[in-house]
Scaffold this motif. Structure first.
Motif, PDB file in Angstrom:
ATOM      1  N   THR A  44      12.100  41.442  98.595  1.00 50.75           N
ATOM      2  CA  THR A  44      10.869  40.682  98.307  1.00 50.75           C
ATOM      3  C   THR A  44      11.247  39.448  97.596  1.00 50.75           C
ATOM      4  OG1 THR A  44       9.325  42.585  98.188  1.00 50.75           O
ATOM      5  CG2 THR A  44       8.504  40.627  97.377  1.00 50.75           C
ATOM      6  N   THR A  45      12.009  39.640  96.634  1.00 49.97           N
ATOM      7  CA  THR A  45      12.534  38.764  95.861  1.00 49.97           C
ATOM      8  C   THR A  45      13.222  37.336  96.748  1.00 49.97           C
ATOM      9  OG1 THR A  45      12.603  39.814  93.914  1.00 49.97           O
ATOM     10  CG2 THR A  45      13.649  37.795  93.690  1.00 49.97           C
ATOM     11  N   TRP A  46      14.248  37.990  97.469  1.00 45.43           N
ATOM     12  CA  TRP A  46      15.077  37.199  98.057  1.00 45.43           C
ATOM     13  C   TRP A  46      15.026  36.663  99.619  1.00 45.43           C
ATOM     14  CZ3 TRP A  46      17.705  34.516  94.585  1.00 45.43           C
ATOM     15  CH2 TRP A  46      17.810  34.981  93.258  1.00 45.43           C
ATOM     16  N   ASP A  47      13.834  37.754 100.104  1.00 42.73           N
ATOM     17  CA  ASP A  47      13.408  37.148 101.577  1.00 42.73           C
ATOM     18  C   ASP A  47      14.332  37.512 102.393  1.00 42.73           C
ATOM     19  OD1 ASP A  47      11.637  36.654 103.562  1.00 42.73           O
ATOM     20  OD2 ASP A  47      11.934  34.522 103.365  1.00 42.73           O
ATOM     21  N   VAL A  48      15.245  38.596 102.479  1.00 45.61           N
ATOM     22  CA  VAL A  48      16.462  38.976 103.117  1.00 45.61           C
ATOM     23  C   VAL A  48      16.163  40.372 103.772  1.00 45.61           C
ATOM     24  CG1 VAL A  48      18.138  37.274 102.346  1.00 45.61           C
ATOM     25  CG2 VAL A  48      17.725  39.349 101.193  1.00 45.61           C
ATOM     26  N   PRO A  49      16.721  40.488 104.759  1.00 48.94           N
ATOM     27  CA  PRO A  49      16.795  41.965 105.459  1.00 48.94           C
ATOM     28  C   PRO A  49      17.403  43.034 104.196  1.00 48.94           C
ATOM     29  CG  PRO A  49      17.566  40.618 106.890  1.00 48.94           C
ATOM     30  CD  PRO A  49      17.478  39.897 105.746  1.00 48.94           C
ATOM     31  N   GLY A  50      16.839  44.394 104.304  1.00 50.17           N
ATOM     32  CA  GLY A  50      17.435  45.236 103.403  1.00 50.17           C
ATOM     33  C   GLY A  50      17.754  46.552 104.045  1.00 50.17           C
ATOM     34  N   TYR A  51      18.768  47.155 103.476  1.00 51.09           N
ATOM     35  CA  TYR A  51      19.403  48.339 104.074  1.00 51.09           C
ATOM     36  C   TYR A  51      19.601  49.310 103.058  1.00 51.09           C
ATOM     37  CZ  TYR A  51      20.197  44.837 107.814  1.00 51.09           C
ATOM     38  OH  TYR A  51      20.011  44.134 108.777  1.00 51.09           O
ATOM     39  N   GLY A  52      19.368  50.572 103.383  1.00 52.62           N
ATOM     40  CA  GLY A  52      19.570  51.751 102.435  1.00 52.62           C
ATOM     41  C   GLY A  52      21.196  52.260 102.568  1.00 52.62           C
ATOM     42  N   ASP A  53      21.762  51.833 103.443  1.00 54.40           N
ATOM     43  CA  ASP A  53      23.428  52.188 103.724  1.00 54.40           C
ATOM     44  C   ASP A  53      24.188  50.959 103.887  1.00 54.40           C
ATOM     45  OD1 ASP A  53      25.105  54.499 104.723  1.00 54.40           O
ATOM     46  OD2 ASP A  53      25.118  52.913 106.365  1.00 54.40           O
ATOM     47  N   HIS A  54      25.266  51.110 103.083  1.00 53.31           N
ATOM     48  CA  HIS A  54      26.216  49.715 103.242  1.00 53.31           C
ATOM     49  C   HIS A  54      26.927  49.722 104.619  1.00 53.31           C
ATOM     50  CE1 HIS A  54      29.304  52.601 102.119  1.00 53.31           C
ATOM     51  NE2 HIS A  54      30.289  52.003 102.493  1.00 53.31           N
ATOM     52  N   LEU A  55      27.182  50.746 105.323  1.00 47.04           N
ATOM     53  CA  LEU A  55      27.722  50.374 106.643  1.00 47.04           C
ATOM     54  C   LEU A  55      26.824  49.900 107.574  1.00 47.04           C
ATOM     55  CD1 LEU A  55      29.633  54.112 106.528  1.00 47.04           C
ATOM     56  CD2 LEU A  55      30.423  51.808 106.183  1.00 47.04           C
ATOM     57  N   THR A  56      25.671  50.356 107.505  1.00 45.71           N
ATOM     58  CA  THR A  56      24.577  49.624 108.182  1.00 45.71           C
ATOM     59  C   THR A  56      24.561  48.340 108.149  1.00 45.71           C
ATOM     60  OG1 THR A  56      23.380  51.715 108.406  1.00 45.71           O
ATOM     61  CG2 THR A  56      22.384  49.778 109.175  1.00 45.71           C
ATOM     62  N   LEU A  57      24.486  47.962 106.864  1.00 44.46           N
ATOM     63  CA  LEU A  57      24.490  46.557 106.276  1.00 44.46           C
ATOM     64  C   LEU A  57      25.588  45.629 107.035  1.00 44.46           C
ATOM     65  CD1 LEU A  57      23.729  44.748 103.107  1.00 44.46           C
ATOM     66  CD2 LEU A  57      25.842  44.216 104.081  1.00 44.46           C
ATOM     67  N   LEU A  58      26.944  46.146 106.932  1.00 44.32           N
ATOM     68  CA  LEU A  58      28.063  45.664 107.387  1.00 44.32           C
ATOM     69  C   LEU A  58      28.167  45.556 108.810  1.00 44.32           C
ATOM     70  CD1 LEU A  58      30.733  47.594 105.281  1.00 44.32           C
ATOM     71  CD2 LEU A  58      30.024  45.028 105.050  1.00 44.32           C
ATOM     72  N   GLU A  59      27.450  46.317 109.419  1.00 44.08           N
ATOM     73  CA  GLU A  59      27.387  46.341 111.132  1.00 44.08           C
ATOM     74  C   GLU A  59      26.394  45.331 111.586  1.00 44.08           C
ATOM     75  OE1 GLU A  59      28.328  47.071 115.145  1.00 44.08           O
ATOM     76  OE2 GLU A  59      29.585  47.586 113.260  1.00 44.08           O
ATOM     77  N   VAL A  60      25.377  45.280 110.786  1.00 44.44           N
ATOM     78  CA  VAL A  60      24.469  44.747 111.368  1.00 44.44           C
ATOM     79  C   VAL A  60      24.294  42.949 110.839  1.00 44.44           C
ATOM     80  CG1 VAL A  60      21.507  44.198 111.509  1.00 44.44           C
ATOM     81  CG2 VAL A  60      22.519  46.286 111.720  1.00 44.44           C
ATOM     82  N   VAL A  61      24.585  42.814 109.548  1.00 48.02           N
ATOM     83  CA  VAL A  61      24.608  41.484 109.114  1.00 48.02           C
ATOM     84  C   VAL A  61      25.975  41.064 109.292  1.00 48.02           C
ATOM     85  CG1 VAL A  61      24.190  40.257 106.875  1.00 48.02           C
ATOM     86  CG2 VAL A  61      22.784  42.467 107.524  1.00 48.02           C
ATOM     87  N   ARG A  62      27.040  41.709 109.168  1.00 51.75           N
ATOM     88  CA  ARG A  62      28.396  41.078 109.164  1.00 51.75           C
ATOM     89  C   ARG A  62      28.741  39.852 108.297  1.00 51.75           C
ATOM     90  NH1 ARG A  62      30.978  43.269 113.493  1.00 51.75           N
ATOM     91  NH2 ARG A  62      29.633  44.364 114.990  1.00 51.75           N
ATOM     92  N   PRO A  63      28.576  39.914 107.072  1.00 49.09           N
ATOM     93  CA  PRO A  63      28.544  38.930 106.199  1.00 49.09           C
ATOM     94  C   PRO A  63      30.241  38.657 105.903  1.00 49.09           C
ATOM     95  CG  PRO A  63      28.275  41.108 104.960  1.00 49.09           C
ATOM     96  CD  PRO A  63      28.141  41.388 106.196  1.00 49.09           C
ATOM     97  N   ASP A  64      30.390  37.538 105.395  1.00 51.65           N
ATOM     98  CA  ASP A  64      31.613  36.942 105.082  1.00 51.65           C
ATOM     99  C   ASP A  64      32.050  37.591 103.686  1.00 51.65           C
ATOM    100  OD1 ASP A  64      31.845  35.117 107.390  1.00 51.65           O
ATOM    101  OD2 ASP A  64      30.520  33.929 106.331  1.00 51.65           O
ATOM    102  N   VAL A  65      31.210  37.990 102.898  1.00 48.37           N
ATOM    103  CA  VAL A  65      31.521  38.122 101.580  1.00 48.37           C
ATOM    104  C   VAL A  65      30.682  39.293 101.041  1.00 48.37           C
ATOM    105  CG1 VAL A  65      31.818  37.532  98.958  1.00 48.37           C
ATOM    106  CG2 VAL A  65      32.684  36.035 101.025  1.00 48.37           C
ATOM    107  N   VAL A  66      30.980  40.158 100.293  1.00 43.56           N
ATOM    108  CA  VAL A  66      30.022  41.323  99.849  1.00 43.56           C
ATOM    109  C   VAL A  66      30.494  41.393  98.337  1.00 43.56           C
ATOM    110  CG1 VAL A  66      29.499  43.780  99.699  1.00 43.56           C
ATOM    111  CG2 VAL A  66      29.408  42.759 101.818  1.00 43.56           C
TER     112      VAL A  66
END
Length: 335
Positions: A44-66
């Motif tokens: 809500t604060t940052w208006d970005v997608p949220g994930y309960g599992d870091h592997l899912t975040l890495l797969e879906v979002v594919r960020p440059d830096v974590v």
């Protein structure tokens, strides 16, 4: 445009979010937390997608830096997952909650191409930078020794709000791992690599709330012959300023927020510290944003970031050596 994500949306994540917001050319694209309430707040604060599992975040979002701001016992595993996928990492201290996990992370970091920084951000403080510059230049003569104190306050509510903090399994230790490791790091960074450790930890006032230590004392022997002494406790009634004194042949350097250098010829030099930002807590120091900005600025360089896992392993080894001396038969504390 670089993309970034934050894994772990607890207390210390606020300084990472604030730093990311100030970075030009960097876009926050996702957050992750296993706690639904904290995750919802961050989304809500940052208006970005949220994930309960870091592997899912890495797969879906594919960020440059974590940015990893999880409990200690998740540091190494999450960081290795990121590095093995070519994702750069900014990791909160400590390096890991055990020596074995720390060693594994060092190995993964050094065989891959992704960069990683460990948040020992007090090295970026103006006073610490000035001390390191003067000591390493040799202008003050031989370093004879030093002394440091961390006299802070924590109560049972602090641990009850985040139960992992007060356990060997969750935090890997108490005061030394969660609060004073920054000062341990400064001692070895400023006075030189440690060749000998003699110390003890105890639980003086929080025994009903935690299984780890709230008080510690030790003596370090450094390469070159210097000796440092250290005392820290969470039994104080306030969070007093960290103190750090270093004695050389030609001066005494005294850190009390600002730095005072008292030369043997009577001269006095003062180095003011930067003011703490409004975000976070004053006792976290002032330099998270400086470390984070420096890391992003160096991403195109071929060399590892200077506060690397191997560098951060030095303070972890000191802490675990003290635990081993206090609890020689307790593998949970010293592994």
């Amino acid at each position: 445009m670089r993309t970034a994500a934050v894994i772990g949306c607890g207390d210390v994540s606020v300084v990472h979010f604030d730093a990311l917001e100030s970075l030009l050319g960097t876009l926050l694209v996702g957050v992750c937390d296993t706690d639904p309430k904290r995750l919802t707040t961050a989304v809500t604060t940052w208006d970005v997608p949220g994930y309960g599992d870091h592997l899912t975040l890495l797969e879906v979002v594919r960020p440059d830096v974590v940015h990893i701001c999880t409990p200690h016992n998740q540091h190494a595993a999450v960081a290795m997952d990121c590095l093995e996928r070519g994702v750069h990492v900014i990791l909160e201290k400590p390096l890991a909650h055990t020596l074995d996990e720390g060693r594994r992370l060092v190995e993964v970091a050094e065989r891959g191409s992704a960069k990683i920084a460990v948040c020992l951000q007090n090295r970026y403080n103006a006073a610490a930078q000035a001390m390191h510059r003067m000591l390493s230049s040799g202008e003050l003569g031989r370093v004879l020794g030093g002394a440091a104190t961390v006299l802070w306050y924590r109560d049972a509510d602090y641990y009850q709000s985040r139960p992992w903090r007060g356990t060997w399994q969750g935090s890997g230790g108490g005061l030394l791992m969660n609060q004073a490791i920054h000062t341990v790091d400064l001692l070895q960074w400023l006075l030189g690599d440690v060749t000998g450790v003699s110390g003890h930890v105890s639980t003086r006032v929080l025994g009903d709330a935690i299984e780890v230590e709230d008080t510690a004392e030790f003596v370090l022997e450094h390469q070159g012959g210097a000796r440092s002494v250290f005392y820290a406790t969470l039994a104080n009634v306030v969070n007093a300023p960290v103190t750090l004194d270093i004695v050389t042949e030609m001066a005494t350097l005294s850190l009390r927020g600002d730095l005072a250098v008292n030369y043997s010829d009577g001269r006095v030099l003062s180095v003011p510290e930067r003011k703490a930002p409004t975000g976070g807590r004053a006792y976290w120091g002032v330099s998270h944003e400086l470390l984070i900005r420096d890391f992003y600025d160096r991403l195109e360089e071929d060399t590892p970031f200077w506060i690397s896992p191997r560098e951060a392993e030095k303070s972890l080894r000191i802490v675990k050596r003290i635990y081993q001396q206090t609890f020689p038969d307790a593998t949970t504390a010293v592994s």
